[in-house]
Design an enzyme around this catalytic site. Structure first.
Site, PDB file in Angstrom:
ATOM      1  N   LYS A   1       8.643   5.255   8.804  1.00 35.15           N
ATOM      2  CA  LYS A   1       8.564   4.044   7.963  1.00 35.15           C
ATOM      3  C   LYS A   1       9.927   3.553   7.491  1.00 35.15           C
ATOM      4  O   LYS A   1      10.087   2.376   7.176  1.00 35.15           O
ATOM      5  CB  LYS A   1       7.684   4.319   6.744  1.00 35.15           C
ATOM      6  CG  LYS A   1       6.245   4.649   7.092  1.00 35.15           C
ATOM      7  CD  LYS A   1       5.341   3.442   6.979  1.00 35.15           C
ATOM      8  CE  LYS A   1       3.901   3.836   7.281  1.00 35.15           C
ATOM      9  NZ  LYS A   1       2.967   2.719   7.197  1.00 35.15           N
TER      10      LYS A   1
ATOM     11  N   SER B   1       0.979   4.117  -1.773  1.00 28.75           N
ATOM     12  CA  SER B   1       1.112   5.453  -2.347  1.00 28.75           C
ATOM     13  C   SER B   1       1.479   6.440  -1.247  1.00 28.75           C
ATOM     14  O   SER B   1       1.483   7.642  -1.440  1.00 28.75           O
ATOM     15  CB  SER B   1      -0.184   5.887  -3.032  1.00 28.75           C
ATOM     16  OG  SER B   1      -1.229   5.870  -2.087  1.00 28.75           O
TER      17      SER B   1
END
Lengths: 311, 311
Positions: free
Chosen positions: B50, B75
């Site tokens: 990511k 989250s």
């Protein structure tokens, strides 16, 4: 000691083993306040450095001996290593194992074409059974750690590390039977005698620590440590080398071992076994003493029972 | 699509990310009956791919926008990635996170200098809170997967893999929000349009599988999967790319995910998260179909809660 003995061994076994990577972690360097270089024998064939010594010991046999095979007693990493080395080189491996060893360990040996011979779970039964196999088959007994060719083979892990990072100030290895650290001593003598060798041991089985103090081989009366590879004691082949070259043994608690193991799993995303975490824990608890140093750590293996983790 | 868009992105973000290794395992090749190349984004900064898209999205902002910062709701891995990318590049990161998220996730964001803004655990509350942060701070909203610059950034993982192994027949990635696989599609177009792109998804959240069938973005009514990174659905920026280039989506059961995760941990000694194990499971269950192929698998990340393992 002959010149280049570890280097020659490294050449001899190279086609049978992996040259394992050396990894670093800025997160762990920050905690250790040092530059730590992890020699990742957890990525080695059969999951530990033991294949190095096992392969060297078999390669040093005469052809007739190889034909008759090799025998050892072990329920740990050396069992798998000797089986795989035997398979690679072409020698039958007989592995004497206590009848209460987990079936997963027996299956690992079968997976490498080794033959398991079960015995009672006492040291006497193991030795007697191995002797019987020797007598019946003519196989050569190879001790997991107290065998000169095994010690030399294990030294190639440190040899590779020092070849890549010649300026290391310190090398730290776990101490169990003494083969790994004795091999490290020989490698350091060949490549950089200024590099210190430090051992790491659980408080619960601190026989090597006590042996260095007393000057003779001490044993453990209990072995309540998670570091299952380190429950054994030194031998007459490796102790003289260790006595001469190991400058210190750092002892760690069981909590320190588990925390170090968890830290490496979480931050480096690699699986290391508790015995390897002992060496990492020794580095982490010595951050004041080792500040700014370049430290090599031998990550001895990655064979862990995932069904019985301590966290 | 512009020429070299993924290549240029790869150059742009290279100093902020790791070039991750590609590992192989003969044990897994034997089971898969194929040659499998694992692109190990579990070793990436912040533990997942990511960071690639997060870094690219921030780098594409004007200086004034960077100064005001970025905001996202997550989250999961994108929360850590955007915080670390912001810290590296010099942009404040605001992370909207449900108030029931584990404290370890909040602390990871704090550790990278991100600011956590808590909200109720509903998608509406998350979106409203993110909007409020945008309004109050002038920060730019960066969606974790449905943002073109994020998609392009994620494509660099496949770009690196194909640069090292240009002959791959197939690349398999997990599908969650769709950013990783859409990026993979773009990278394949640039480097080897003959390489197939296959998605892997849990049966429990097979929204992408159903979306390819129906031709419109489908959602999940329940999300009972261990693969916590894959519970989201596709978006209007990535779905058109996926629809055009993804040839197939393979669905796997929860048991298949857990078994694949365990196999990789045990045999390769690396920690992969359940979402990554979904792609491995897809390879393992397709051994007849993929026999003899060269398959690239994107190991998306290694962020696992060791206190809550499935084995």
């Amino acid at each position: 000691m002959k010149k280049d003995i570890i280097k020659n061994c490294s050449d001899r076994i190279s086609k049978y083993i992996h040259k394992t990577p050396v990894l670093t972690s800025s997160a762990i360097n920050n905690i250790a306040k040092a530059e730590v270089f992890f020699k990742c024998e957890n990525f080695q064939r059969a999951g530990s450095y033991k294949i190095r010594g096992a392969t060297n010991a078999i390669l040093q046999l005469a052809d007739e001996q190889k034909f008759k095979g090799v025998v050892t007693h072990s329920s740990g990493n050396f069992a798998q290593a000797l089986s795989l080395a035997g398979k690679s080189v072409g020698a039958k491996a007989y592995i004497v194992m206590p009848d209460n060893a987990p079936s997963v360990k027996r299956e690992a040996v079968y997976g490498y074409n080794g033959e398991v011979i079960e015995c009672e779970s006492t040291i006497e039964a193991r030795e007697q059974t191995a002797k019987k196999v020797e007598d019946n088959t003519g196989a050569t007994f190879i001790h997991p750690s107290n065998n000169t060719n095994v010690i030399i083979g294990q030294g190639t892990a440190t040899f590779e590390l020092l070849s890549d990072y010649p300026e290391l100030d310190i090398i730290i290895t776990p101490i169990g039977g003494g083969g790994l650290i004795a091999g490290a001593c020989l490698a350091v003598q060949e490549l950089n005698p200024n590099c210190k060798i430090i051992g790491a041991e659980p408080f619960e089985v601190d026989d090597a620590y006590r042996s260095l103090l007393s000057g003779k081989i001490e044993t453990n009366t209990t072995t309540h440590t998670i570091a299952d590879g380190l429950r054994t004691h030194l031998g007459d082949k490796n102790f003289p080398i260790i006595k001469e070259h190991v400058s210190e043994i750092i002892r760690v608690t069981e909590d320190e071992i588990i925390n170090a193991m968890r830290l490496v799993w979480e931050r480096m995303k690699i699986i290391i076994e508790p015995s390897s975490a002992v060496a990492v824990a020794a580095v982490l608890k010595s951050s004041n003493k080792f500040e700014g140093k370049q430290i090599g750590v031998i990550i001895s293996g990655g064979n862990v029972d995932l069904s019985a983790l301590p966290f």
